[in-house]
Design a protein around this motif. Structure first.
Motif, PDB file in Angstrom:
ATOM      1  N   TYR A  17      42.853  47.600  68.421  1.00 36.27           N
ATOM      2  CA  TYR A  17      43.655  47.215  67.261  1.00 36.27           C
ATOM      3  C   TYR A  17      45.056  46.951  67.786  1.00 36.27           C
ATOM      4  O   TYR A  17      45.793  47.888  68.045  1.00 36.27           O
ATOM      5  CB  TYR A  17      43.686  48.325  66.223  1.00 36.27           C
ATOM      6  CG  TYR A  17      42.366  48.505  65.503  1.00 36.27           C
ATOM      7  CD1 TYR A  17      41.924  47.553  64.585  1.00 36.27           C
ATOM      8  CD2 TYR A  17      41.555  49.609  65.741  1.00 36.27           C
ATOM      9  CE1 TYR A  17      40.717  47.706  63.923  1.00 36.27           C
ATOM     10  CE2 TYR A  17      40.353  49.764  65.085  1.00 36.27           C
ATOM     11  CZ  TYR A  17      39.940  48.810  64.178  1.00 36.27           C
ATOM     12  OH  TYR A  17      38.749  48.959  63.531  1.00 36.27           O
ATOM     13  N   LYS A  20      46.596  49.198  70.525  1.00 38.54           N
ATOM     14  CA  LYS A  20      45.885  50.477  70.486  1.00 38.54           C
ATOM     15  C   LYS A  20      44.414  50.292  70.835  1.00 38.54           C
ATOM     16  O   LYS A  20      43.716  49.503  70.213  1.00 38.54           O
ATOM     17  CB  LYS A  20      46.027  51.054  69.077  1.00 38.54           C
ATOM     18  CG  LYS A  20      45.196  52.262  68.802  1.00 38.54           C
ATOM     19  CD  LYS A  20      45.910  53.515  69.213  1.00 38.54           C
ATOM     20  CE  LYS A  20      44.894  54.647  69.358  1.00 38.54           C
ATOM     21  NZ  LYS A  20      45.459  55.811  70.018  1.00 38.54           N
ATOM     22  N   ASN A  42      42.076  63.916  65.725  1.00 40.77           N
ATOM     23  CA  ASN A  42      42.465  62.780  64.883  1.00 40.77           C
ATOM     24  C   ASN A  42      42.762  61.568  65.734  1.00 40.77           C
ATOM     25  O   ASN A  42      43.447  61.658  66.744  1.00 40.77           O
ATOM     26  CB  ASN A  42      43.726  63.118  64.077  1.00 40.77           C
ATOM     27  CG  ASN A  42      43.389  63.951  62.857  1.00 40.77           C
ATOM     28  OD1 ASN A  42      43.829  65.073  62.746  1.00 40.77           O
ATOM     29  ND2 ASN A  42      42.596  63.403  61.988  1.00 40.77           N
ATOM     30  N   GLY A  43      42.211  60.434  65.316  1.00 40.04           N
ATOM     31  CA  GLY A  43      42.508  59.191  66.008  1.00 40.04           C
ATOM     32  C   GLY A  43      41.761  59.012  67.314  1.00 40.04           C
ATOM     33  O   GLY A  43      42.040  58.100  68.077  1.00 40.04           O
ATOM     34  N   ALA A  44      40.773  59.868  67.575  1.00 38.17           N
ATOM     35  CA  ALA A  44      40.034  59.780  68.835  1.00 38.17           C
ATOM     36  C   ALA A  44      39.136  58.554  68.883  1.00 38.17           C
ATOM     37  O   ALA A  44      38.776  58.081  69.952  1.00 38.17           O
ATOM     38  CB  ALA A  44      39.200  61.043  69.027  1.00 38.17           C
ATOM     39  N   GLY A  45      38.761  58.053  67.703  1.00 40.30           N
ATOM     40  CA  GLY A  45      37.895  56.882  67.658  1.00 40.30           C
ATOM     41  C   GLY A  45      36.529  57.163  67.057  1.00 40.30           C
ATOM     42  O   GLY A  45      35.636  56.322  67.122  1.00 40.30           O
ATOM     43  N   LYS A  46      36.368  58.318  66.425  1.00 39.66           N
ATOM     44  CA  LYS A  46      35.067  58.689  65.847  1.00 39.66           C
ATOM     45  C   LYS A  46      34.637  57.699  64.776  1.00 39.66           C
ATOM     46  O   LYS A  46      33.529  57.166  64.810  1.00 39.66           O
ATOM     47  CB  LYS A  46      35.128  60.092  65.226  1.00 39.66           C
ATOM     48  CG  LYS A  46      35.618  61.176  66.154  1.00 39.66           C
ATOM     49  CD  LYS A  46      35.639  62.535  65.478  1.00 39.66           C
ATOM     50  CE  LYS A  46      36.636  62.656  64.337  1.00 39.66           C
ATOM     51  NZ  LYS A  46      38.028  62.707  64.758  1.00 39.66           N
ATOM     52  N   THR A  47      35.526  57.456  63.811  1.00 41.18           N
ATOM     53  CA  THR A  47      35.186  56.550  62.718  1.00 41.18           C
ATOM     54  C   THR A  47      34.918  55.148  63.238  1.00 41.18           C
ATOM     55  O   THR A  47      33.961  54.493  62.834  1.00 41.18           O
ATOM     56  CB  THR A  47      36.328  56.527  61.676  1.00 41.18           C
ATOM     57  OG1 THR A  47      36.459  57.840  61.134  1.00 41.18           O
ATOM     58  CG2 THR A  47      36.042  55.547  60.557  1.00 41.18           C
ATOM     59  N   THR A  48      35.741  54.706  64.154  1.00 39.46           N
ATOM     60  CA  THR A  48      35.553  53.374  64.726  1.00 39.46           C
ATOM     61  C   THR A  48      34.171  53.257  65.355  1.00 39.46           C
ATOM     62  O   THR A  48      33.465  52.276  65.138  1.00 39.46           O
ATOM     63  CB  THR A  48      36.645  53.094  65.768  1.00 39.46           C
ATOM     64  OG1 THR A  48      37.924  53.329  65.170  1.00 39.46           O
ATOM     65  CG2 THR A  48      36.577  51.659  66.261  1.00 39.46           C
TER      66      THR A  48
HETATM   67  N1  ATP Z   1      41.819  49.070  60.846  1.00 38.46           N
HETATM   68  C1  ATP Z   1      42.629  49.563  61.799  1.00 38.46           C
HETATM   69  N2  ATP Z   1      43.775  48.947  62.119  1.00 38.46           N
HETATM   70  C2  ATP Z   1      44.583  49.432  63.069  1.00 38.46           C
HETATM   71  N3  ATP Z   1      44.353  50.552  63.765  1.00 38.46           N
HETATM   72  C3  ATP Z   1      43.236  51.221  63.514  1.00 38.46           C
HETATM   73  C4  ATP Z   1      42.314  50.779  62.514  1.00 38.46           C
HETATM   74  N4  ATP Z   1      41.284  51.645  62.463  1.00 38.46           N
HETATM   75  C5  ATP Z   1      41.547  52.590  63.391  1.00 38.46           C
HETATM   76  N5  ATP Z   1      42.715  52.341  64.022  1.00 38.46           N
HETATM   77  C6  ATP Z   1      43.297  53.162  65.101  1.00 38.46           C
HETATM   78  O1  ATP Z   1      42.302  53.417  66.056  1.00 38.46           O
HETATM   79  C7  ATP Z   1      42.340  54.764  66.480  1.00 38.46           C
HETATM   80  C8  ATP Z   1      41.009  55.425  66.222  1.00 38.46           C
HETATM   81  O2  ATP Z   1      40.824  55.595  64.837  1.00 38.46           O
HETATM   82  P1  ATP Z   1      39.567  56.276  64.164  1.00 38.46           P
HETATM   83  O3  ATP Z   1      39.727  56.125  62.709  1.00 38.46           O
HETATM   84  O4  ATP Z   1      38.333  55.748  64.783  1.00 38.46           O
HETATM   85  O5  ATP Z   1      39.769  57.789  64.590  1.00 38.46           O
HETATM   86  P2  ATP Z   1      38.997  59.083  64.082  1.00 38.46           P
HETATM   87  O6  ATP Z   1      38.545  59.774  65.310  1.00 38.46           O
HETATM   88  O7  ATP Z   1      37.985  58.724  63.074  1.00 38.46           O
HETATM   89  O8  ATP Z   1      40.166  59.919  63.429  1.00 38.46           O
HETATM   90  P3  ATP Z   1      40.171  60.886  62.148  1.00 38.46           P
HETATM   91  O9  ATP Z   1      39.731  62.218  62.639  1.00 38.46           O
HETATM   92  O10 ATP Z   1      41.602  60.887  61.738  1.00 38.46           O
HETATM   93  O11 ATP Z   1      39.266  60.295  61.103  1.00 38.46           O
HETATM   94  C9  ATP Z   1      43.491  55.403  65.727  1.00 38.46           C
HETATM   95  O12 ATP Z   1      44.607  55.436  66.574  1.00 38.46           O
HETATM   96  C10 ATP Z   1      43.743  54.502  64.574  1.00 38.46           C
HETATM   97  O13 ATP Z   1      45.107  54.492  64.241  1.00 38.46           O
END
Ligand code: ATP
Ligand code: MG
Lengths: 330, 276
Positions: A17, A20, A42-48
């Protein structure tokens, strides 16, 4: 790696992104019929990662297969074989529970009659039969999450993605959801779940992938992960700092690895293998030397510590560091 | 598990069209069920135009004059119809925001349904509910003495033009909805919708406004639709001299077409950006 035995296979996933790197060489191989935990700060990339595997987000590099189909080229086939439950409960709040399941069933192309029968089945399975004809606005958080799970189970998917299934639920709601997830797993569904709660991974997952900065840094059973950080630790806290060298010697005799000294807290710790024998040996040795011992005990590392050790930083602040202790009066 | 259905026939092209329509209808039915389960919402939605009718028609009505003559209430009614259509894009936007932020859109996208269905379903439901709005407003208008003198087909055409405007605004609504970060922000859309509906010939003829405002009002797509509807209904239209006012019918057809042509691609692009 044989694709057929894996429900999920990801190789070198990249997702950026802007500057990032949300995913940076993410690899994962999830065998069929297992529950896999995806753990990371948080922000590790799990959701992605989960959203890419569920065909919701395009990847920039690497490849992934879910239920034997490529998530990019065969997205539709993947969609027929997965269930997806996102970070937020995605049910219609105005419709009733039954109306929700009926609608999703129709959208899965079951036809009205089969969709209705399936809705009935799921309402029973997820213990929502009584509330079936109430608007979901009146549901508790746990009930709504269960309906959400039910909706993602309509096609009895081979692979189910759960993004933080219990975040925001009270303990009762969490238990309800855990029970529901366990019942799915016994039906043969492969589950990939992300979680902020380390005990949740411990409770549900047979294996855990620890993810940090968009890549998997450890991938093992919860027990093995704990062992990797050093297994059981014998810990001694002294009354007087001057006795530290003697205690260090006593521990070194039984330790499976190098003992560590923490002068400030007058503490010596060492990994041990024969837990109880080591404990009694050290306790006796210290007593024989006449050394004042404030505390002595065995502790097993929690996933929190595993996490800290592997990522170099702490997990989410909500995690209280619970330690198992075997107290022995000194 | 008893219900493992792995019918990949959905990918066959000849069945795509069928499922696109069927899924669109399923999604539309959901919104229509909302209307049935929450009749209070319709009441709210219609409350504003009905209150405006009463306020402008009766409180100011006697003080308002229609340039070129005619009864103000007769003039006002098509304006109310047009205003309801114009404000309708907020409903679309709001529904889209809710679905996107609550994850329903993601759930749809993770399912093997026709990818177009969330959009076509939304559009279909919005047109049906706009028709219900128009019906209720028309009945209210009839009760307080409004009449269409245009005959059956002209009357039908007028309502058709009103819905044509509403159709075009669906795309603006979806586009805005996809750009709006959350529900609270959606509430502030009123600040856009209100002037959009008001700076037009809905309440007052543009010729009665200050020159610059009158020009803006005359060129407002809502004005073309409302003026064309007035002509078709045989209601006083208070036509000004400007080109656009003289060609209201053309404007009422072309404006929504232009809006659709511009905003469909924008909305589609926004929708695709969800998978970035
Ligand atoms: N749509 C987007 N646009 C810009 N940056 C994004 C987007 N989605 C995720 N990111 C960035 O990518 C990184 C990984 O995000 P992700 O949501 O996968 O983390 P996560 O492990 O699910 O975190 P959390 O525990 O907060 O849910 C983060 O730094 C986030 O800011
Ligand atoms: Mg997340």
């Amino acid at each position: 790696m044989s694709t057929s035995s894996h429900a999920i296979l990801a190789e070198g996933l990249q997702k950026r992104y802007g500057e990032k790197r949300a995913l940076d060489g993410f690899d994962l191989a999830v065998p069929q019929g297992t529950v896999y935990g995806l753990l990371g700060p948080n922000g590790a990339g799990k959701t992605t990662a989960v959203r890419i595997l569920a065909t919701l987000v395009r990847l920039d590099g690497g490849r992934a297969e879910v239920a034997g189909h490529d998530v990019v080229r065969e997205a539709r086939k993947v969609r027929r074989r997965i269930g997806f439950t996102g970070q937020f409960t995605a049910v219609d709040e105005i419709l009733t529970g039954r109306q929700n399941l009926l609608m999703f069933g129709r959208l899965f192309h079951l036809g009205t009659a089969r969709a209705a029968a399936r809705a009935d089945e799921l309402l029973h399975q997820f213990d929502l039969a009584e509330a079936a004809d109430k608007g979901t606005k009146e549901y508790s958080g746990g009930m709504r999450r269960r309906l959400d799970l039910a909706a993602s189970m309509i096609l009895a998917p081979k692979v189910l993605f759960l993004d933080e299934p219990t975040t925001g639920l009270d303990p009762r709601g969490r238990n309800e959801v855990w029970t529901a997830v366990r019942s799915l797993v016994s039906g043969g569904t492969t589950v990939l779940l992300t979680t902020q709660y380390l005990d949740e991974a411990d409770q549900l997952a047979g294996r855990v992938a620890v993810i940090d900065h968009g890549r998997v840094i450890a991938d093992d059973t919860p027990a093995a992960l704990k062992r990797r950080v050093g297994g059981d630790q014998l810990e001694v806290v002294l009354e007087e700092a001057v006795d530290l060298p003697v205690a260090l010697q006593a521990l070194a005799r039984v330790a499976a690895g190098r003992p560590e000294v923490d002068e400030k807290h007058r503490r010596v710790t060492a990994p041990v293998e024969r837990r109880v024998a080591a404990l009694t040996d050290v306790a006796r040795a210290l007593q024989d030397e006449g050394i004042g011992v404030e505390d002595i005990g065995l502790r097993r590392p929690t996933l929190d510590e595993v996490f800290l050790r592997l990522t170099g930083h702490k997990a989410e602040p909500e995690q209280a560091v619970a330690t198992e202790r075997t107290e022995v009066p000194a | 598990m008893s219900t493992t259905i792995l019918d990949d026939g959905v990918d066959a092209p000849e069945r795509r069209m069928y499922w696109a329509l069927a899924d669109g209808w399923t999604v539309a039915r959901r919104t229509l069920t909302h209307l049935i389960r929450q009749p209070a919402n319709i009441a709210w939605q219609l409350g504003f135009p009905i209150v405006s009718v009463l306020l402008f028609g009766y409180v100011f009505g006697s003080a308002m004059s229609v340039p070129g003559g005619g009864d103000y209430r007769e003039y006002l009614m098509p304006g109310m119809f047009g205003m309801t259509m114009a404000m309708g894009f907020m409903n679309t936007a709001y529904a889209v925001v809710i679905d996107t932020t609550k994850g329903v859109t993601d759930r749809f996208r993770s399912m093997p349904m026709a990818p177009s269905a969330p959009v076509t379903g939304r559009g279909l439901a919005d047109i049906v509910s706009a028709s219900v709005d128009l019906l209720v407003l028309a009945v209210t208008a009839l009760v307080i003495g409004w009449r269409s003198d245009g005959g059956f087909w002209a009357t039908l055409a007028a309502f058709g033009l009103l819905l044509w405007l509403r159709f075009a605004l669906i795309w603006i609504g979806i586009w805005i909805g996809l750009m709006t970060p959350n529900e609270e922000a959606a509430g502030s859309l009123f600040a856009v919708a209100f002037p959009f509906a008001m700076i037009s010939s809905v309440f007052v003829a543009p010729s009665q406004m200050p020159d610059w405002l009158g020009a803006v009002a005359a060129w407002n797509p809502v004005s073309s639709t409302v003026t064309a509807a007035r002509e078709l209904f045989g209601n006083p239209a208070a036509l000004g001299d400007s080109w656009i006012e003289q060609h209201a019918m053309l404007g009422a057809i072309v404006w929504p077409l232009a809006i659709t042509l511009v905003f469909v691609p924008l909305a589609v692009r926004r929708f695709q950006r969800l998978s970035r």
